[in-house]
Write a protein that holds these residues in place. Structure first.
Motif, PDB file in Angstrom:
ATOM      1  N   GLY A   1      32.446 -29.775   0.350  1.00 59.04           N
ATOM      2  CA  GLY A   1      31.116 -29.914   0.922  1.00 59.04           C
ATOM      3  C   GLY A   1      30.041 -30.236  -0.084  1.00 59.04           C
ATOM      4  N   LYS A   2      30.422 -30.520  -1.340  1.00 51.92           N
ATOM      5  CA  LYS A   2      29.434 -30.756  -2.388  1.00 51.92           C
ATOM      6  C   LYS A   2      28.595 -32.006  -2.125  1.00 51.92           C
TER       7      LYS A   2
ATOM      8  N   ASN B   1      20.079 -21.109   4.785  1.00 53.24           N
ATOM      9  CA  ASN B   1      20.961 -21.162   5.965  1.00 53.24           C
ATOM     10  C   ASN B   1      21.256 -22.598   6.398  1.00 53.24           C
ATOM     11  N   LEU B   2      21.627 -23.423   5.435  1.00 54.11           N
ATOM     12  CA  LEU B   2      21.839 -24.839   5.688  1.00 54.11           C
ATOM     13  C   LEU B   2      23.181 -25.064   6.380  1.00 54.11           C
ATOM     14  N   VAL B   3      23.173 -25.881   7.433  1.00 59.81           N
ATOM     15  CA  VAL B   3      24.378 -26.171   8.221  1.00 59.81           C
ATOM     16  C   VAL B   3      24.459 -27.676   8.466  1.00 59.81           C
TER      17      VAL B   3
ATOM     18  N   LEU C   1      25.774 -21.456 -12.247  1.00 61.99           N
ATOM     19  CA  LEU C   1      26.858 -22.143 -11.568  1.00 61.99           C
ATOM     20  C   LEU C   1      26.873 -21.760 -10.098  1.00 61.99           C
ATOM     21  N   ILE C   2      27.238 -22.721  -9.258  1.00 57.44           N
ATOM     22  CA  ILE C   2      27.448 -22.463  -7.834  1.00 57.44           C
ATOM     23  C   ILE C   2      28.831 -22.990  -7.483  1.00 57.44           C
ATOM     24  N   PHE C   3      29.699 -22.119  -6.967  1.00 55.60           N
ATOM     25  CA  PHE C   3      31.034 -22.522  -6.527  1.00 55.60           C
ATOM     26  C   PHE C   3      31.023 -22.659  -5.011  1.00 55.60           C
ATOM     27  N   MET C   4      31.564 -23.775  -4.512  1.00 53.16           N
ATOM     28  CA  MET C   4      31.618 -24.014  -3.076  1.00 53.16           C
ATOM     29  C   MET C   4      33.060 -24.201  -2.641  1.00 53.16           C
ATOM     30  N   HIS C   5      33.401 -23.656  -1.476  1.00 56.62           N
ATOM     31  CA  HIS C   5      34.769 -23.762  -0.946  1.00 56.62           C
ATOM     32  C   HIS C   5      34.701 -23.787   0.567  1.00 56.62           C
ATOM     33  N   GLN C   6      35.268 -24.849   1.146  1.00 58.84           N
ATOM     34  CA  GLN C   6      35.323 -24.998   2.604  1.00 58.84           C
ATOM     35  C   GLN C   6      33.941 -24.821   3.243  1.00 58.84           C
TER      36      GLN C   6
ATOM     37  N   ARG D   1      33.330 -28.230   9.372  1.00 62.72           N
ATOM     38  CA  ARG D   1      32.140 -27.530   8.876  1.00 62.72           C
ATOM     39  C   ARG D   1      31.927 -27.897   7.418  1.00 62.72           C
ATOM     40  N   ALA D   2      31.310 -29.053   7.205  1.00 65.11           N
ATOM     41  CA  ALA D   2      31.129 -29.551   5.843  1.00 65.11           C
ATOM     42  C   ALA D   2      30.214 -28.641   5.036  1.00 65.11           C
ATOM     43  N   VAL D   3      29.132 -28.191   5.648  1.00 61.27           N
ATOM     44  CA  VAL D   3      28.197 -27.238   5.036  1.00 61.27           C
ATOM     45  C   VAL D   3      27.970 -26.141   6.066  1.00 61.27           C
TER      46      VAL D   3
END
Length: 319
Positions: free
Chosen positions: A43-44, A10-12, A206-211, A19-21
């Motif tokens: 946010g990578k 639950n990283l923020v 793999l981990i995909f990140m978006h917004q 909202r980068a992460v």
């Protein structure tokens, strides 16, 4: 399954309204090579800075071998190696002296320091460059030096931000071989890249990140199975009927993600029939549209990522 060397819960991390992460969770298993994928601004880099104690989250946990690295950053720093995207070593410093400085910063003294620097020089193929000034290195040599600095102290977890950016094909191949060797040594590697095809070759997961959010986490094989929820086709209408065919697909609930491509084709996913019913459905499509070509298409990693982004966009519109 091997032990989770790193667990993110639950990283923020927000910067004002950005909202980068945004509440992400994932884990890395010991010995894995995990690819981290996302467009610029996804946010990578912020996530990687949090994992390496260079930034502090607003909330959430980062556990390295069960220990909270925010509460105990000193212990984590010695076991997590960080290879940043940008690398600007000082001029008029030799390769050897540069690595020797960081070995001292790790607390190494005397013969252990000498041994460690020599080990790193040999592993990264920098022995013949030991007396060369770092500002006289090529791009590939500079990246090897950046990796060498990351490996000082023999960390268990390596976090690499775009390590192959700007490398020529030969240097990229050399870097991939180094990654494979590090994995064989038992290292856990978390690596971001825009060269998705190379990640598929190197990575177990793999981990995909978006917004700021994770939209996919799993293996390449699982991603392929995920995309098999439908059958992807490339359609080539005549130039005069391109817009008509595109509108027809977008209005037909049997077809999803109809997207025009620069070469005049349309990529679309058919989800409206069983395998037995598919031939009749395709005949109807050809009868109702002036198609020059219709071929089944296997998505590559880049296309799978774009498809997931389209799905996210469509879900946001429907809310």
């Amino acid at each position: 399954m091997s032990q989770a060397i790193l667990a993110v819960k639950n990283l923020v991390r927000h910067f004002g309204s950005v909202r980068a992460v945004d509440d992400i969770s994932f884990s890395l298993q010991a010995g894995q090579v995990v690819g981290f994928i996302g467009a610029n601004g996804a946010g990578k880099t912020t996530t990687m800075r949090l994992l390496t104690t260079l930034d502090v989250p607003d909330s959430g946990e980062i556990l390295y071998n069960g220990q909270d690295i925010v509460a105990h950053p000193r212990e984590a720093k010695g076991r997590i190696g960080w290879m940043p995207d940008g690398f600007d070593p000082p001029d008029h410093t030799t390769v050897h002296d540069y690595l020797d400085f960081f070995a001292r910063a790790h607390g190494l003294c005397g013969s252990p320091r000498v041994t460690e620097v020599e080990r790193i020089l040999q592993f990264c193929g920098l022995q013949e460059l030991r007396v060369r000034y770092v500002n006289k290195l090529s791009k590939g040599q500079t990246q090897r030096l950046s990796l060498a600095r990351t490996l000082i102290g023999n960390p268990d977890l390596l976090v690499m931000d775009e390590p192959a950016a700007g490398l020529d094909p030969a240097a990229r191949l050399e870097f991939k071989q180094l990654v494979r060797t590090l994995q064989q040594q038992g290292k856990t590697i978390f690596i971001s890249s825009h060269i998705l095809s190379e990640l598929a070759e190197m990575c177990d997961s793999l981990i995909f990140m978006h917004q700021g959010r994770i939209i996919y986490s799993g293996s390449c094989q699982e991603l392929s199975q995920l995309q098999n929820r439908g059958i992807v086709y490339l359609l080539r209408p005549t130039p005069a009927t391109l817009q008509h065919t595109l509108a027809h697909l977008q209005q037909n609930p049997d077809w999803q993600h109809a997207t025009p491509l620069p070469d005049g084709t349309i990529q679309a996913t058919f989800t409206g029939a069983t395998e037995a019913e598919l031939p009749a459905a395709l005949r109807r499509l050809c009868q109702e549209n002036d198609l020059l070509e219709l071929v089944r298409h296997q998505l590559n990693l880049e296309e799978s990522f774009v498809t997931l982004l389209l799905e996210q966009h469509e879900q946001q519109i429907s809310l």
